[in-house]
Design a protein around this motif. Sequence first.
Motif, PDB file in Angstrom:
ATOM      1  N   ARG B 206       0.836  -1.198   0.000  1.00 34.77           N
ATOM      2  CA  ARG B 206       0.000   0.000   0.000  1.00 34.77           C
ATOM      3  C   ARG B 206       0.882   1.263   0.000  1.00 34.77           C
ATOM      4  O   ARG B 206       0.656   2.185  -0.779  1.00 34.77           O
ATOM      5  N   LEU B 207       1.939   1.236   0.890  1.00 32.41           N
ATOM      6  CA  LEU B 207       2.836   2.402   0.969  1.00 32.41           C
ATOM      7  C   LEU B 207       3.549   2.632  -0.355  1.00 32.41           C
ATOM      8  O   LEU B 207       3.655   3.748  -0.827  1.00 32.41           O
ATOM      9  N   HIS B 209       2.605   1.766  -3.201  1.00 31.18           N
ATOM     10  CA  HIS B 209       1.631   2.276  -4.152  1.00 31.18           C
ATOM     11  C   HIS B 209       1.446   3.784  -3.949  1.00 31.18           C
ATOM     12  O   HIS B 209       1.456   4.560  -4.905  1.00 31.18           O
ATOM     13  N   GLN B 210       1.320   4.139  -2.637  1.00 29.22           N
ATOM     14  CA  GLN B 210       1.150   5.562  -2.294  1.00 29.22           C
ATOM     15  C   GLN B 210       2.325   6.388  -2.782  1.00 29.22           C
ATOM     16  O   GLN B 210       2.143   7.435  -3.401  1.00 29.22           O
ATOM     17  N   GLU B 213       2.372   6.724  -6.422  1.00 34.36           N
ATOM     18  CA  GLU B 213       1.329   7.674  -6.839  1.00 34.36           C
ATOM     19  C   GLU B 213       1.800   9.115  -6.625  1.00 34.36           C
ATOM     20  O   GLU B 213       1.676   9.960  -7.515  1.00 34.36           O
ATOM     21  N   ALA B 214       2.387   9.339  -5.395  1.00 31.04           N
ATOM     22  CA  ALA B 214       2.882  10.689  -5.071  1.00 31.04           C
ATOM     23  C   ALA B 214       3.975  11.092  -6.046  1.00 31.04           C
ATOM     24  O   ALA B 214       4.027  12.215  -6.524  1.00 31.04           O
TER      25      ALA B 214
END
Lengths: 126, 488
Positions: B206-207, B209-210, B213-214
């Motif tokens: 998840r991180l 991915h985050q 994305e950022a």
Amino acid sequence: MQLFDTVPKTASTPQISFDPDGLKLYISGESYPENSFEFYAPIIMWVKEALAETAGLTLDINISYMNSSSTKCMLDLLDLLEEAHQNGAAVSIIWHFDKKNPRLLDLAEEFKEEVTLPFTIVEHSD
Amino acid sequence: MKFFNSVKALYLAVAILIMTIGLGSYVDIKNEAMHARHLEINTGLERIVRLNHELTNMLLISVLEHSTLRAASYNTVNNNLEQTIKTVVTLTRQQNLNQEISALSDGHSRLHAIEEHAMKLMHADKWDESRSILFGDTYVLAKKTYEIDSETAVSAVTGELATTAQHFRIFRLAALALRIAALLLLLWVGILFSQKAKADLEEQVRLRHQISEAYEELEGRVLERTAELSAANRMLEESRNRIMQSIHYARIIQTSILPDQELLSRCLGEHFVLYRPKDIVGGDFYYMREFPGHFLLAAIDCTGHGVPGAFMTMTVNSVLNHVVDVICNDNPARILSELNRVMRQTLKFREVDAGLDIALCMVDRTSGHMVFAGAGLSLFVVSGGAMREIKGDHQRVGYKVSRSDFSFTNHDIRTLPGDTCYFTTDGLLDEPGGEKKFGFGTERFIAMLVANNSLGMDEQAGFFGRTLAEYRGEHSQRDDVTVIGFRV
């Protein structure tokens, strides 16, 4: 007398500051702005108002280069002081120049010829 | 459950496992020892019963056959029997069999007392009495009681063995249960760990991915900004190009007012012109007009540089042409006065003030006679290794303060063939140099002229240019530079 905000020095304009205790306006650095008249207009305006309010003013000038349009503006300042001098005000000019920069002595002497007020030329050598 | 607690649970499970394994081994060892002892006790008890029977039989046969020889080994066997009883007593000391064993021991003592008595009677040949004792109720009863006690002791031992075995079984079961519990605990901890690992992995994914994305968003923004900057740069570049094109074109126009090479060579002979506007166009220019008997040469420094300076040069050039064409072309002082007057009429400055410095000379082409007039600029003449500076008037031309009725001064200049004459505007003298950016100065200029006087005029120009560049170093040019030199 109204306050004078110090004009900071740039590559082509001098620093201009005022000492209200000694009633001295200091101009030091080089002076060759793209538009000298625009640069000196507020200074001339301020001097005009200052001379109307106070009995004395000394111009302390330590310039190492001045282009011809700055010279014209300086002459305008000198005219203001000369007029005050004629009216009995305690005005004077102190002109500093470096021994190794004699062109500024020539300029000072030229200015001195223009006026009758006390005009001191001080030679520096370091 | 938190990770910390599951670690605690893991420690607990491992501790229980080690403990139960230890306990199991301890129980096994104890159990084995117990079994061995019980076997020994049982053997002892059986041996006691057997030896007792033997003793009784020995005595009965003796008394029936009236032969003491038959009971010769009584004492040996009896000793053997007593030894065995002692052994059994020692072995059973730790068990709850004291009652049974002491009953057995007492029974034996009673029997032994009776048997010894019977033996004594046999040795005294009182066979009948001995026989009545050995077959008497007392002995038979004691004998029977003893046998019962023996059997009781055996069954007591067996019973206790069974009880102990039962205890051990319970121990083992408890240990097994604990072990299962520990294993279950381990299993549970394992599940917790794997759940946590799974959760960690998911969190990581998840991180990541985050972050990606950022990062993508940032990259997008950077691209956007870059595009904006590029667009702004393009606009600036285009704007700059337009301005530069415009100024370059202006230079062509400004250059068109300068005298051409042919005219300069025809009038001046050996000469040079060092013309270097600070920007592409400038406020400096030089002027030459040829007339049948004489020519005019001037170096002119108008107020300002760059585009405003260039505007001034165009105006001054036109006014000067007008004065020379219409009013006067052979009197430098008069030309300057007229130039001053017409300039002040032409330029109606309100906020600003502008004018010019000029060095102007008129040369008679037949006599070589030269007349110089200047406003703020000088004429330099090098003659026989010596320098003369002929200063123009302080009065400048065209400024508000320049008096219209001012009379400029003509200087008659005597020259000898081979003398060199120079004009320079302020630019060269004010060129910045050294740490404090002081101007090049008149003294340095004069020394340079004198030292290089023997050089050809072209070579002088090259040398002056290089000297100036060297003096300026890293500093940038402050003003337009114009130097003109010619040999008489």
